[in-house]
Design an enzyme around this catalytic site. Structure first.
Site, short mmCIF file in Angstrom:
data_model
loop_
_atom_site.label_atom_id
_atom_site.label_comp_id
_atom_site.label_asym_id
_atom_site.label_seq_id
_atom_site.Cartn_x
_atom_site.Cartn_y
_atom_site.Cartn_z
N CYS A 1 0.83 -1.20 0.00
CA CYS A 1 0.00 0.00 0.00
C CYS A 1 0.87 1.27 0.00
O CYS A 1 1.53 1.54 -0.98
CB CYS A 1 -0.97 -0.06 1.18
SG CYS A 1 -2.35 1.05 1.01
N HIS B 1 -3.75 -5.36 1.04
CA HIS B 1 -3.16 -5.75 2.33
C HIS B 1 -3.16 -7.28 2.50
O HIS B 1 -4.17 -7.84 2.91
CB HIS B 1 -3.92 -5.10 3.48
CG HIS B 1 -3.66 -3.63 3.57
ND1 HIS B 1 -2.59 -3.10 4.25
CD2 HIS B 1 -4.31 -2.58 3.03
CE1 HIS B 1 -2.60 -1.79 4.14
NE2 HIS B 1 -3.63 -1.44 3.40
N GLU C 1 -1.79 -8.96 4.71
CA GLU C 1 -1.66 -9.35 6.11
C GLU C 1 -3.00 -9.52 6.82
O GLU C 1 -3.05 -10.11 7.89
CB GLU C 1 -0.78 -8.33 6.86
CG GLU C 1 -1.36 -6.93 7.03
CD GLU C 1 -1.14 -6.00 5.84
OE1 GLU C 1 -0.95 -6.50 4.71
OE2 GLU C 1 -1.17 -4.76 6.03
#
Ligand code: XMP
Length: 522
Positions: free
Chosen positions: A77, A169, A171
């Protein structure tokens, strides 16, 4: 080691978590970290997301030396914009908020290094977007390896160097295959070994503690019977034996028989050199007449420090007398989330929070801090506890607040009120365990409300107190949902409490989530 540079994203700690889950050790440092000052040579670098827009005045930037280290880099990002800013030549950015699910379509490049990065990733795959800026054109010298309907350059890779940027993202769990991508990066691209396991941690940590403390140094630490302080204590015991002195402060507001049980487990079963400071009367005396929750917390916190310090001085005098040398170290069970919290990049005014709550000792006795769990997340501490042969019921114990039952007896904390709350709580937890629900619940307890209500027992009218049952599910205790307790279990608990606990004629179940409620009542 993989280095994660944090630009302040709310997800940064999750990157750390996911990389660890892949078996690779990583450390998170603020994005302002100077590469020349690093104490280790990273095998790869991940640049996190950020609440900033890269075009903001005062937006954080990495040390450009990151790009000269010659190690693989992954920008997530904001991290992608940061790569574009440093390597991309003229990149134009557009600001368009995008938040939520998106389908990532892969564009594999024949014979390109990105094949190892995208290995085993299905196309399309569902990813999670949360960003303001996005690239209007791919950075110079980069090829596009993935796109979504709204982000044409959702994943890019340098044409020659192992540098990758992704707009989404990986994660967060909403990015369903995100773990594959992070694993590919740290193992396939950075060539890290998947060797970060708790058994390798034990050997390394025992060695580190022995070196730090030396052949004669002694360590003191408070234990509570919770998983963190127990695991830390067992590690110390294994490393230096009886030169570790554990202190359990009985504050009079622990759970039913808790003090005796903790003593049995820690001293008798785990062989820890334990002193119990019985200060119940002191604490309860000071709590007399106090009803304000914050005052209760302050009194308990300050009294704890006073008792623990006095105990430390006694132990120090005793060890000196025996010719064993002074106490030099203070053990704290600090975990990695606290460390991250204190070092995370928080924008221009980074705040550093200090975590010692027995700070006075560090100064008066000139103690140095030893924190064997400071690299670990809670689930890693639990895994470690199991490897260290700590009994399961302790390893999986729900958290218990420092001020204990004092903040679960609403209104004045008297010995008889504490006893009612204790007995009710004990029945509640027993029944939850019998029903096999204890591990599904993150935290459960009974609170005693400062009200009376009318009831009937036999032919007698009663006018007695009310117990509230709380049970929540939570990942990080910052937010929590109330637990949907089966009715039959509630029924058994309520019957038992009303029948067995004198002074209670009504039981309520708390159906409030956090926020806006909190987990504790006070
Ligand atoms: P709240 O009530 O703030 O609780 O939603 C969040 C978590 O923190 C625990 N808690 C404490 N732990 N000292 C502690 O060691 C405290 O003063 C304290 N207050 C709350 C609470 O039990 C829950 O797990």
């Amino acid at each position: 080691t993989v280095l994660i540079l944090d630009f302040g994203s709310q997800y940064s700690h999750l990157i750390t978590r996911r990389v660890r889950e892949a078996g690779v050790y990583c450390e998170l440092l603020p994005c302002t970290q100077k590469i020349a000052d690093l104490k280790f040579k990273p095998k790869g670098i991940i640049l996190s997301g950020s609440p900033f827009s890269i075009t903001d005045e005062g937006a954080p930037h990495v040390d450009p030396a990151v790009f000269d280290l010659g190690v693989p880099i992954l920008g997530i990002c904001y991290g992608l914009q940061e790569i574009a800013r440093n390597l991309g030549g003229e990149t134009s950015l557009a600001v368009k908020r995008e938040y939520g699910h998106a389908e990532l379509h892969l564009h594999p490049q024949e014979g390109h290094h990105s094949a190892a990065f995208l290995k085993d990733l299905p196309s399309p795959t569902n990813v999670w977007m949360s960003h303001g800026d996005h690239l209007e054109s791919p950075p110079q010298d980069f090829v596009v390896i993935g796109s979504t309907a709204t982000s044409e350059y959702a994943a890019v890779a340098h044409k020659d160097r192992p540098i990758y940027g992704i707009q989404f993202h990986p994660e967060v769990t909403h990015s369903v295959d995100g773990t594959i991508l992070l694993r590919n990066f740290v193992i396939g691209i950075c060539k890290c070994d998947a060797s970060w396991t708790m058994s390798s941690f034990i050997d390394k940590e025992l060695e580190r503690i022995r070196t730090l403390v030396g052949p004669t140094g002694s360590v003191i630490g408070a234990v509570s019977g919770g998983v963190d302080s127990t695991v830390a204590a067992v590690l110390m015991k294994r490393a230096i034996g009886d030169r570790f002195h554990a202190v359990l402060v009985d504050n009079g507001v622990m759970r039913l028989n808790e003090c005796a049980q903790v003593k049995k487990t820690l001293a008798d079963n785990l062989g820890i050199n334990l002193t119990v400071a019985d200060a119940a009367d002191l604490f309860l005396g000071r709590l007399k007449g106090v009803t304000d929750p914050e005052r209760k917390r302050k009194i308990i916190g300050n009294t704890f420090i006073e008792v623990f310090e006095a105990e430390s001085h006694k132990i120090d005098a005793m060890t000196r007398e025996r010719g064993e040398g002074a106490i030099e170290w203070l053990l704290q069970g600090t975990l990695y989330p606290d460390v991250i919290e204190s070092i995370s990049f928080k924008g221009p005014s980074a705040t550093i929070k200090s975590h010692h709550n027995v700070g006075g000792l560090l100064e008066d006795m000139r103690l140095k801090l030893i924190e064997p769990l400071r690299e670990l997340f809670k689930d890693e501490v639990r895994a470690l506890g199991t490897l260290l042969d700590i009994p399961d019921d302790l390893v999986w114990r729900h958290p218990f607040p420092g001020p204990g039952i004092a903040i679960r007896v609403l209104g004045e904390v008297t010995p008889s009120q504490v006893e009612i709350a204790r007995l009710a709580d004990n029945i509640y937890i027993e029944e939850i365990k019998k029903a096999g629900l204890y591990r599904q619940i993150s935290q459960a307890y009974a609170a005693l409300l400062p009200v009376r209500s009318v009831g009937v027992m036999g032919d007698q009218r009663t006018y007695e107190q009310v117990i509230a049952l709380r049970a929540v599910e939570s990942q990080d205790f910052m937010t929590a949902d109330w637990f949907q307790m089966p009715y039959d279990v509630l029924k058994r608990i309520s019957n038992r409490i009303i029948n067995e606990v004198k002074g209670v004629n009504r039981v309520l179940y708390d159906v409030s989530s956090k926020p806006p409620s909190t987990i504790e009542f006070e």
